[in-house]
Design an enzyme around this catalytic site. Structure first.
Site, PDB file in Angstrom:
ATOM      1  N   SER A 140       2.169  -2.292  -0.160  1.00 38.26           N
ATOM      2  CA  SER A 140       2.252  -0.842  -0.404  1.00 38.26           C
ATOM      3  C   SER A 140       2.881  -0.215   0.831  1.00 38.26           C
ATOM      4  O   SER A 140       2.844  -0.810   1.918  1.00 38.26           O
ATOM      5  CB  SER A 140       0.835  -0.285  -0.597  1.00 38.26           C
ATOM      6  OG  SER A 140       0.841   1.132  -0.517  1.00 38.26           O
ATOM      7  N   TYR A 153      -7.993   0.587   1.811  1.00 42.43           N
ATOM      8  CA  TYR A 153      -6.873   0.179   0.940  1.00 42.43           C
ATOM      9  C   TYR A 153      -5.679  -0.255   1.794  1.00 42.43           C
ATOM     10  O   TYR A 153      -5.109  -1.328   1.595  1.00 42.43           O
ATOM     11  CB  TYR A 153      -6.470   1.341   0.025  1.00 42.43           C
ATOM     12  CG  TYR A 153      -5.269   1.027  -0.829  1.00 42.43           C
ATOM     13  CD1 TYR A 153      -5.365   0.141  -1.894  1.00 42.43           C
ATOM     14  CD2 TYR A 153      -4.020   1.609  -0.573  1.00 42.43           C
ATOM     15  CE1 TYR A 153      -4.258  -0.157  -2.682  1.00 42.43           C
ATOM     16  CE2 TYR A 153      -2.915   1.324  -1.360  1.00 42.43           C
ATOM     17  CZ  TYR A 153      -3.040   0.441  -2.411  1.00 42.43           C
ATOM     18  OH  TYR A 153      -1.939   0.149  -3.183  1.00 42.43           O
TER      19      TYR A 153
END
Ligand code: NDP
Length: 247
Positions: A140, A153
């Site tokens: 990401s 995350y």
């Protein structure tokens, strides 16, 4: 080349995984779909086959090593080998550290980190025996930069970056002919925001996504490009987002 390649996809029941499965199948790959929601996988596999593609599916949880072994076995039984494993399953429980959502922290570690490790552990023996294979993982932009709300995350996605880079280096050093690709999406219009339980974080992300999100089909095209690259070539470290994205 994509045609006739056997591609195992985790997290294939929605979003980036589903879009990739559909695109790759249209391009002639034999896709093997895994995720927890079996009804969704069945519907996607049936619609791929109705369009003339080849698809198999199995309900699986990436946190289970046995489930990862089972999807590799399914691919071998149905299509004879595995050429690519696309480690895409993930969740994004964004929240400030002070909210202490420790169950979500653990779930993110289990799915986003251990899920990737389990997938590699399940496919690596086959890739070594074949002397070929490709591991594609989804990190990401939160695996490249720190963002408030993304301590856990982002940490899981930094892990993916580091792990995949070392896998690339070791594969080259060992001459195992395993290709690696890591993809760093920005905001993509999928079901991912549904996993955010913190109302403030959820509202902020919704606002951000309403301005900048692009479709999962865009990411699927990058996955396809990485697979289609010449067999002696690694396509590494792709970030993908809209041209308007400032962060
Ligand atoms: P979705 O929520 O649409 O897809 C997530 C997929 O992961 C689903 O198919 C879900 O299926 C699967 N999944 C979740 N937990 C498990 C599990 N324990 N075992 C097996 N499968 C699981 O979101 P995206 O398509 O956006 O997410 C795909 C990847 O992209 C993730 O790794 C995410 O972190 C990453 N990413 C997404 C971005 C975005 O903006 N959307 C940005 C950057 C990265 P099921 O619930 O049926 O198990």
């Amino acid at each position: 080349m994509i045609e006739n390649k056997v591609v195992v996809i985790t997290g294939a029941s929605s979003g980036i995984g589903e879009a990739s499965a559909r695109l790759l199948a249209r391009q002639g790959a034999k896709v093997v779909l895994g995720a927890r929601r079996e009804d969704r996988l069945k519907a996607i596999a049936e619609s791929i086959e109705a369009e003339g593609g080849s698809a198999a599916f199995v309900a699986m949880d990436v946190t289970s090593p046995a489930d990862n072994d089972a999807i590799i076995r399914l691919a071998e039984d149905r299509f004879g080998c595995v050429d690519v494993i696309f480690l895409n399953a993930g969740l994004m429980p964004t929240s400030p550290v002070s909210a202490l959502k420790t169950d979500e922290w653990n779930a993110a570690v289990d799915i986003n980190i251990k899920g990737v490790l389990n997938g590699v552990a399940a496919s690596m023996p086959l890739f070594l025996a074949q002397k070929s294979g490709q591991v594609i993982a989804v990190s990401s932009v939160a695996g490249l930069k720190a963002y408030p709300g993304s301590a856990i995350y982002g940490g899981t996605k930094w892990f993916v970056r580091d792990f995949m880079e070392v896998l690339r280096m070791e594969s080259a050093m060992e001459g195992s002919n395993i290709r690696t690709s890591t993809i760093y999406p920005a905001a993509i219009n999928t079901e991912l925001l549904g996993g955010i339980s913190d109302p403030t974080a959820a509202a902020a992300m919704k606002n951000l996504y309403s301005q900048y999100a692009i479709s999962p089909e865009r990411v699927a095209s990058v996955v396809s490009f990485a697979i289609d690259a010449p067999e002696d070539t690694n396509i590494n470290e792709f970030t993908i987002g809209p041209t308007s994205q400032p962060w």
